[in-house]
Motif scaffolding. Structure first.
Motif, PDB file in Angstrom:
ATOM      1  N   GLY A  78       0.801  -1.220   0.000  1.00  0.00           N
ATOM      2  CA  GLY A  78       0.000   0.000   0.000  1.00  0.00           C
ATOM      3  C   GLY A  78       0.831   1.266   0.000  1.00  0.00           C
ATOM      4  N   LYS A  79       2.133   1.147  -0.164  1.00  0.00           N
ATOM      5  CA  LYS A  79       3.025   2.302  -0.152  1.00  0.00           C
ATOM      6  C   LYS A  79       2.607   3.278  -1.244  1.00  0.00           C
ATOM      7  CE  LYS A  79       6.667   4.801   0.669  1.00  0.00           C
ATOM      8  NZ  LYS A  79       6.614   5.752   1.763  1.00  0.00           N
ATOM      9  N   LYS A  80       2.459   4.538  -0.855  1.00  0.00           N
ATOM     10  CA  LYS A  80       2.039   5.571  -1.807  1.00  0.00           C
ATOM     11  C   LYS A  80       3.253   6.064  -2.584  1.00  0.00           C
ATOM     12  CE  LYS A  80      -1.782   7.007   1.076  1.00  0.00           C
ATOM     13  NZ  LYS A  80      -2.347   8.068   1.927  1.00  0.00           N
ATOM     14  N   LEU A  81       3.097   6.091  -3.893  1.00  0.00           N
ATOM     15  CA  LEU A  81       4.167   6.553  -4.764  1.00  0.00           C
ATOM     16  C   LEU A  81       3.768   7.916  -5.324  1.00  0.00           C
ATOM     17  CD1 LEU A  81       4.651   3.187  -6.689  1.00  0.00           C
ATOM     18  CD2 LEU A  81       5.833   3.954  -4.623  1.00  0.00           C
ATOM     19  N   TYR A  82       4.636   8.905  -5.126  1.00  0.00           N
ATOM     20  CA  TYR A  82       4.342  10.275  -5.527  1.00  0.00           C
ATOM     21  C   TYR A  82       5.173  10.673  -6.743  1.00  0.00           C
ATOM     22  CZ  TYR A  82       1.981  10.624  -1.028  1.00  0.00           C
ATOM     23  OH  TYR A  82       1.130  10.420   0.028  1.00  0.00           O
ATOM     24  N   ASN A  83       4.951  11.895  -7.203  1.00  0.00           N
ATOM     25  CA  ASN A  83       5.667  12.449  -8.353  1.00  0.00           C
ATOM     26  C   ASN A  83       7.180  12.345  -8.126  1.00  0.00           C
ATOM     27  OD1 ASN A  83       5.977  13.739 -10.804  1.00  0.00           O
ATOM     28  ND2 ASN A  83       5.705  15.775  -9.947  1.00  0.00           N
ATOM     29  N   HIS A  84       7.899  11.903  -9.134  1.00  0.00           N
ATOM     30  CA  HIS A  84       9.368  11.775  -9.172  1.00  0.00           C
ATOM     31  C   HIS A  84       9.908  10.585  -8.388  1.00  0.00           C
ATOM     32  CE1 HIS A  84       9.448  15.566 -11.242  1.00  0.00           C
ATOM     33  NE2 HIS A  84       8.918  16.201 -10.218  1.00  0.00           N
ATOM     34  N   ASP A  85       9.061   9.701  -7.869  1.00  0.00           N
ATOM     35  CA  ASP A  85       9.557   8.486  -7.221  1.00  0.00           C
ATOM     36  C   ASP A  85      10.053   7.521  -8.291  1.00  0.00           C
ATOM     37  OD1 ASP A  85       9.151   9.215  -4.611  1.00  0.00           O
ATOM     38  OD2 ASP A  85       7.246   8.146  -4.391  1.00  0.00           O
ATOM     39  N   GLU A  86      11.133   6.785  -7.977  1.00  0.00           N
ATOM     40  CA  GLU A  86      11.671   5.775  -8.886  1.00  0.00           C
ATOM     41  C   GLU A  86      11.514   4.401  -8.250  1.00  0.00           C
ATOM     42  OE1 GLU A  86      15.594   6.242 -10.369  1.00  0.00           O
ATOM     43  OE2 GLU A  86      15.164   8.163 -11.306  1.00  0.00           O
ATOM     44  N   ILE A  87      10.965   3.470  -9.023  1.00  0.00           N
ATOM     45  CA  ILE A  87      10.726   2.120  -8.536  1.00  0.00           C
ATOM     46  C   ILE A  87      11.447   1.155  -9.466  1.00  0.00           C
ATOM     47  CG2 ILE A  87       8.961   0.385  -8.037  1.00  0.00           C
ATOM     48  CD1 ILE A  87       8.001   3.961  -8.291  1.00  0.00           C
ATOM     49  N   SER A  88      12.224   0.246  -8.876  1.00  0.00           N
ATOM     50  CA  SER A  88      12.904  -0.776  -9.665  1.00  0.00           C
ATOM     51  C   SER A  88      12.265  -2.122  -9.355  1.00  0.00           C
ATOM     52  CB  SER A  88      14.385  -0.829  -9.306  1.00  0.00           C
ATOM     53  OG  SER A  88      14.989   0.395  -9.627  1.00  0.00           O
ATOM     54  N   VAL A  89      11.722  -2.753 -10.405  1.00  0.00           N
ATOM     55  CA  VAL A  89      11.034  -4.029 -10.265  1.00  0.00           C
ATOM     56  C   VAL A  89      11.441  -4.923 -11.431  1.00  0.00           C
ATOM     57  CG1 VAL A  89       8.787  -5.167 -10.156  1.00  0.00           C
ATOM     58  CG2 VAL A  89       9.038  -2.884  -9.229  1.00  0.00           C
ATOM     59  N   ALA A  90      11.856  -6.125 -11.131  1.00  0.00           N
ATOM     60  CA  ALA A  90      12.159  -7.135 -12.147  1.00  0.00           C
ATOM     61  C   ALA A  90      13.040  -6.591 -13.277  1.00  0.00           C
ATOM     62  CB  ALA A  90      10.862  -7.697 -12.711  1.00  0.00           C
ATOM     63  N   GLY A  91      14.080  -5.849 -12.922  1.00  0.00           N
ATOM     64  CA  GLY A  91      15.011  -5.346 -13.919  1.00  0.00           C
ATOM     65  C   GLY A  91      14.539  -4.105 -14.649  1.00  0.00           C
ATOM     66  N   GLU A  92      13.352  -3.627 -14.389  1.00  0.00           N
ATOM     67  CA  GLU A  92      12.814  -2.415 -15.014  1.00  0.00           C
ATOM     68  C   GLU A  92      12.814  -1.292 -13.986  1.00  0.00           C
ATOM     69  OE1 GLU A  92      11.322  -1.506 -18.044  1.00  0.00           O
ATOM     70  OE2 GLU A  92      11.992  -3.374 -18.936  1.00  0.00           O
ATOM     71  N   THR A  93      12.975  -0.064 -14.450  1.00  0.00           N
ATOM     72  CA  THR A  93      12.885   1.104 -13.585  1.00  0.00           C
ATOM     73  C   THR A  93      11.721   1.958 -14.063  1.00  0.00           C
ATOM     74  OG1 THR A  93      15.266   1.070 -13.225  1.00  0.00           O
ATOM     75  CG2 THR A  93      14.119   3.107 -12.680  1.00  0.00           C
ATOM     76  N   TYR A  94      10.886   2.341 -13.137  1.00  0.00           N
ATOM     77  CA  TYR A  94       9.705   3.153 -13.435  1.00  0.00           C
ATOM     78  C   TYR A  94       9.823   4.467 -12.688  1.00  0.00           C
ATOM     79  CZ  TYR A  94       7.910  -1.392 -14.859  1.00  0.00           C
ATOM     80  OH  TYR A  94       7.748  -2.617 -15.455  1.00  0.00           O
ATOM     81  N   THR A  95       9.496   5.571 -13.380  1.00  0.00           N
ATOM     82  CA  THR A  95       9.498   6.890 -12.765  1.00  0.00           C
ATOM     83  C   THR A  95       8.068   7.419 -12.781  1.00  0.00           C
ATOM     84  OG1 THR A  95      11.738   7.307 -13.560  1.00  0.00           O
ATOM     85  CG2 THR A  95      10.461   9.214 -12.848  1.00  0.00           C
TER      86      THR A  95
END
Length: 153
Positions: free
Chosen positions: A50-67
């Motif tokens: 349930g972690k809230k992701l805000y503007n400019h957060d970077e998430i790395s999952v399964a070798g991919e990076t999402y901004t």
């Protein structure tokens, strides 16, 4: 490779991101996915679905990076969503108030009904609700109780 995720709300949860990117197929799978697979939020491990992701957060999952980035008209959409939330809250408050008024009216009607039946009982000399056998006071004509059932007169 970095992939931009445009959101039209103030934030998005980690579960919503995983579902949106087809990493998981349902929200129920998020808990187990996060236990088994490492997810990094701004370079630090994250396992709260349930972690809230805000503007400019970077998430790395399964070798991919999402901004996470806000859409162009996100400010307008956030303002509209806030207005709708306030309208729903006002409607809920009105419903609670209406329910309280309805309950008060029902209580008054019940008291009136009970008073009317008490008056009928008094007038007719009956036991309950204005109907039934009249009160006979202490004029008992027959035997009472189990000891008298077998007595012969």
């Amino acid at each position: 490779m970095t992939k931009n995720i445009k959101i039209t709300t103030e934030y998005i949860t980690l579960t919503q991101l995983l579902k949106e990117e087809n990493i998981i197929s349902s929200g129920g799978q998020a808990k187990y996915y996060l236990m088994d697979s490492p997810v990094l939020l701004n370079g630090e491990p994250e396992n709260r679905r349930g972690k809230k992701l805000y503007n400019h957060d970077e998430i790395s999952v399964a070798g991919e990076t999402y901004t996470i980035t806000l859409a162009e008209n996100a400010d307008e959409l956030i303002a509209i969503a806030q207005q709708e939330k306030e309208q729903r809250a006002a409607a809920a408050k009105k419903t609670v108030r209406d329910d309280r008024i309805k309950a008060q009216k029902a209580a008054v009607a019940k008291e009136r009904k009970e008073a009317r039946f008490a008056e009928l009982r008094k007038k007719n000399g009956t036991r309950a609700g204005g109907f039934g056998r009249p009160n006979q006071g202490s004029r008992h004509t027959g035997p009472k109780g189990p000891g008298s059932w077998n007595s012969h007169r």
